[in-house]
Structures are given as C-alpha cells and as structure tokens.
Design a protein around this motif. Structure first.
Motif, mmCIF file in Angstrom:
data_model
loop_
_atom_site.group_PDB
_atom_site.id
_atom_site.type_symbol
_atom_site.label_atom_id
_atom_site.label_comp_id
_atom_site.label_asym_id
_atom_site.label_seq_id
_atom_site.Cartn_x
_atom_site.Cartn_y
_atom_site.Cartn_z
ATOM 1 N N MET A 134 0.805 -1.218 0.000
ATOM 2 C CA MET A 134 0.000 0.000 0.000
ATOM 3 C C MET A 134 0.843 1.276 0.000
ATOM 4 S SD MET A 134 -1.558 -0.071 3.880
ATOM 5 C CE MET A 134 -2.797 1.147 3.421
ATOM 6 N N THR A 135 2.128 1.186 0.271
ATOM 7 C CA THR A 135 2.955 2.390 0.206
ATOM 8 C C THR A 135 3.107 2.893 -1.230
ATOM 9 O OG1 THR A 135 4.889 0.943 0.173
ATOM 10 C CG2 THR A 135 4.272 1.903 2.293
ATOM 11 N N ALA A 136 3.002 1.987 -2.184
ATOM 12 C CA ALA A 136 2.990 2.351 -3.617
ATOM 13 C C ALA A 136 4.140 3.277 -4.012
ATOM 14 C CB ALA A 136 1.653 3.004 -3.965
ATOM 15 N N GLY A 137 5.324 2.968 -3.510
ATOM 16 C CA GLY A 137 6.495 3.750 -3.898
ATOM 17 C C GLY A 137 6.753 4.992 -3.065
ATOM 18 N N ARG A 138 5.960 5.229 -2.036
ATOM 19 C CA ARG A 138 6.165 6.437 -1.224
ATOM 20 C C ARG A 138 7.533 6.433 -0.539
ATOM 21 N NH1 ARG A 138 0.655 5.402 -0.789
ATOM 22 N NH2 ARG A 138 -0.745 7.213 -0.999
ATOM 23 N N GLY A 139 8.041 5.249 -0.207
ATOM 24 C CA GLY A 139 9.354 5.181 0.415
ATOM 25 C C GLY A 139 10.444 5.725 -0.488
ATOM 26 N N TRP A 140 10.349 5.438 -1.769
ATOM 27 C CA TRP A 140 11.343 5.953 -2.716
ATOM 28 C C TRP A 140 11.204 7.461 -2.881
ATOM 29 C CZ3 TRP A 140 14.793 2.425 -3.177
ATOM 30 C CH2 TRP A 140 14.443 1.073 -3.176
ATOM 31 N N ILE A 141 9.969 7.942 -2.854
ATOM 32 C CA ILE A 141 9.757 9.392 -2.931
ATOM 33 C C ILE A 141 10.371 10.072 -1.713
ATOM 34 C CG2 ILE A 141 8.007 11.215 -2.915
ATOM 35 C CD1 ILE A 141 6.163 9.277 -4.427
ATOM 36 N N ALA A 142 10.204 9.466 -0.548
ATOM 37 C CA ALA A 142 10.747 10.042 0.688
ATOM 38 C C ALA A 142 12.270 10.116 0.635
ATOM 39 C CB ALA A 142 10.294 9.220 1.889
ATOM 40 N N ILE A 143 12.909 9.126 0.016
ATOM 41 C CA ILE A 143 14.368 9.165 -0.117
ATOM 42 C C ILE A 143 14.788 10.401 -0.896
ATOM 43 C CG2 ILE A 143 16.349 8.025 -1.190
ATOM 44 C CD1 ILE A 143 14.965 5.352 -0.587
ATOM 45 N N ALA A 144 14.077 10.689 -1.976
ATOM 46 C CA ALA A 144 14.392 11.879 -2.766
ATOM 47 C C ALA A 144 14.137 13.150 -1.964
ATOM 48 C CB ALA A 144 13.564 11.887 -4.049
ATOM 49 N N LEU A 145 13.065 13.150 -1.180
ATOM 50 C CA LEU A 145 12.729 14.346 -0.396
ATOM 51 C C LEU A 145 13.777 14.627 0.678
ATOM 52 C CD1 LEU A 145 8.872 13.907 0.040
ATOM 53 C CD2 LEU A 145 10.093 15.435 -1.515
ATOM 54 N N VAL A 146 14.381 13.582 1.227
ATOM 55 C CA VAL A 146 15.462 13.779 2.201
ATOM 56 C C VAL A 146 16.605 14.567 1.552
ATOM 57 C CG1 VAL A 146 17.235 12.624 3.581
ATOM 58 C CG2 VAL A 146 14.910 11.715 3.542
ATOM 59 N N LEU A 147 16.930 14.221 0.334
ATOM 60 C CA LEU A 147 18.004 14.927 -0.373
ATOM 61 C C LEU A 147 17.607 16.362 -0.682
ATOM 62 C CD1 LEU A 147 19.031 12.106 -2.889
ATOM 63 C CD2 LEU A 147 20.069 12.656 -0.686
ATOM 64 N N PHE A 148 16.369 16.564 -1.155
ATOM 65 C CA PHE A 148 15.900 17.915 -1.452
ATOM 66 C C PHE A 148 15.859 18.781 -0.197
ATOM 67 C CE2 PHE A 148 13.637 15.917 -5.240
ATOM 68 C CZ PHE A 148 14.545 16.414 -6.148
ATOM 69 N N ALA A 149 15.560 18.161 0.946
ATOM 70 C CA ALA A 149 15.487 18.904 2.211
ATOM 71 C C ALA A 149 16.857 19.134 2.827
ATOM 72 C CB ALA A 149 14.614 18.138 3.203
ATOM 73 N N THR A 150 17.894 18.580 2.212
ATOM 74 C CA THR A 150 19.271 18.669 2.720
ATOM 75 C C THR A 150 19.354 18.282 4.198
ATOM 76 O OG1 THR A 150 19.126 21.052 3.215
ATOM 77 C CG2 THR A 150 19.930 20.436 1.023
ATOM 78 N N TRP A 151 18.639 17.249 4.564
ATOM 79 C CA TRP A 151 18.658 16.678 5.914
ATOM 80 C C TRP A 151 18.264 17.714 6.982
ATOM 81 C CZ3 TRP A 151 22.168 15.839 2.072
ATOM 82 C CH2 TRP A 151 22.222 14.523 1.565
ATOM 83 N N ASP A 152 17.363 18.600 6.619
ATOM 84 C CA ASP A 152 16.888 19.658 7.523
ATOM 85 C C ASP A 152 15.383 19.471 7.744
ATOM 86 O OD1 ASP A 152 15.662 22.210 8.350
ATOM 87 O OD2 ASP A 152 17.658 23.042 8.046
ATOM 88 N N PRO A 153 14.928 19.293 9.005
ATOM 89 C CA PRO A 153 13.501 19.053 9.271
ATOM 90 C C PRO A 153 12.592 20.179 8.781
ATOM 91 C CG PRO A 153 14.834 18.519 11.201
ATOM 92 C CD PRO A 153 15.737 19.190 10.225
#
Length: 245
Positions: free
Chosen positions: A221-240
């Motif tokens: 049911m995650t339907a690839g959301r985990g992979w999207i989150a990996i990209a978002l970590v990079l875009f966020a530069t590890w900043d909450p």
C-alpha cells in the motif's frame, strides 16, 4: 464560498494528509542519515509499520497500541539495518535494498489474513478556534492526531539537531566520525541508536496509511512512497524545516 474556493481548500487539505506519511518517513531518515548511515529501506520500514499498526488496531481496538507496535516493528528492522551496516560494515546501499525486500515480504506474509478487513482508525479532530480561521483552518487544523504530531515534530527535531549537545554529537558522528571518536564519543552506539529511532519514526508513516489515510490493509500500500521520501530527504538537505515545506 464558491465552488472554486471550496475545491482549492479541499485539495490543499488533502495534500496535507497525503504528505503526512512522507513527512514521517523523511524525519525518521534524517535522524538515521545524520548519524552517517544511509537508509534506502524506507519502503520496507513503511510497509512493516503499516501492517504492524493495522494488526494491532484490529486485534486490540487501541490506536496507542497500534502506533507502539508499528514503532516496535520499525525499530526491529532498524536494528537489523544497523547490525549489517555498523557492526558488519556491509555496503549501506545493499543493506537498504535488502531491508526494502525484507519489509515488503514480511508485510505481505503477515498481512495476507487481514486483506479486506476494517480496523479502528484515527478520526479528524478539529482544533478549537484555529479550525475556524478562514482558509487556513480548513487546510491545517481539521486533521487527525498523527498530522498534528508530525507538525510538532518538525520544530522539536530542528531544535534538537541544531541547538542541543546531543544534536551536536549526532552531527559530529555523521560528518566526522574519526574526530567524534577522538573526542570520546561512541560512534557505534550513536549510529545504532539513531538508526533504530529513525526506523521507528519512518514506520509511523506507514502506519498512517493503514490507520488514518485508509482504514484497511492493502498489500504494497505504500505504492512507492518510500522511494519518494528518499528523494525528499536529499531535497530537504537533511533539515527538518525544509522537509516540512
């Protein structure tokens, strides 16, 4: 309020709900990767959290128990990842991909008897006064408890990482483990702790899908959301804070 305004507000409100599981996954991964451990296993963490939380909710009708079980499942998977990457020094990319496959397989096996059943779910809670604010109230303050918790976690994590001594230790271990070790910091212990903690937080993102976004278990049911989150970590530069945006 005309139809166009209503549509825009509904869309933005739905966007907040849809982004919540991603936010939990990103926040958890920020902790893990700030310690110097790459995590590509988010899909597995989220799936194991989704089925763990759903089964606990179905069996106990307790949402607190559901979240605790989801976090425990994520923590156990985080321990496995830490053991391979920190203790055995296995390639972190390989370990992350293996965690994804492990979480996907275990969740499918664990959840095969729960397909199609309904469990207790988190219901929207209107925040008094704030939910009545025009436009903003409907978008931000008419959601379930997990959405509000994700909002609160962002500033708390930011303060912890950048304004506290443990946060400085976390950054030191991730950025310069040799220097941290020379200062007497137990690099292995720090990396173990934050890999386990990050896994448990990421698993909440999966639990959100089965306990709030939906009220049932659906395989993968995650339907690839985990992979999207990996990209978002990079875009966020590890900043909450950037992760929330």
């Amino acid at each position: 309020m005309n139809n166009i305004e209503s549509f825009i507000l509904s869309t933005l409100s739905a966007t907040v709900r849809a982004g919540t599981p991603l936010l939990f996954a990103v926040l958890g991964t920020i902790f893990t990767e700030r310690s110097g451990v790459m995590n590509l296993g988010l899909e597995g963490f989220m799936l194991i959290g989704a089925i763990g939380g759903f089964v606990a909710s179905y069996q106990t009708s307790s949402l607190l128990a559901a979240i605790l079980v989801a976090m425990l499942a994520g923590a156990i998977l985080g321990l496995v990842h830490a053991f391979f990457t920190v203790t055995l020094r296995v390639n972190q990319i390989v370990s992350g991909l293996a965690i994804t496959m492990l979480g996907t397989g275990l969740s499918g096996l664990w959840g095969k008897d729960y397909i199609g059943v309904i469990a207790r779910r988190f219901e929207p809670i209107k925040i008094p006064v704030l939910s009545e604010v025009p436009y903003i109230g409907q978008i931000l303050f008419n959601h379930d408890l997990l959405v509000y918790i994700s909002f609160i976690m962002v500033p708390l994590m930011w303060l912890f990482i950048y304004k506290t001594r443990p946060g400085l230790t976390l950054r030191a271990v991730g950025e310069s483990p040799d220097a941290a070790d020379a200062k007497g910091i137990n690099v292995f212990a720090v990396r173990y702790f934050y890999t386990i903690l990050g896994g448990s937080i990421t698993a909440i993102g999966g639990a959100y899908l089965s306990l709030a976004y939906n009220s049932m278990w659906i395989e993968n049911m995650t339907a690839g959301r985990g992979w999207i989150a990996i990209a978002l970590v990079l875009f966020a530069t590890w900043d909450p804070a950037k992760a929330l945006i």
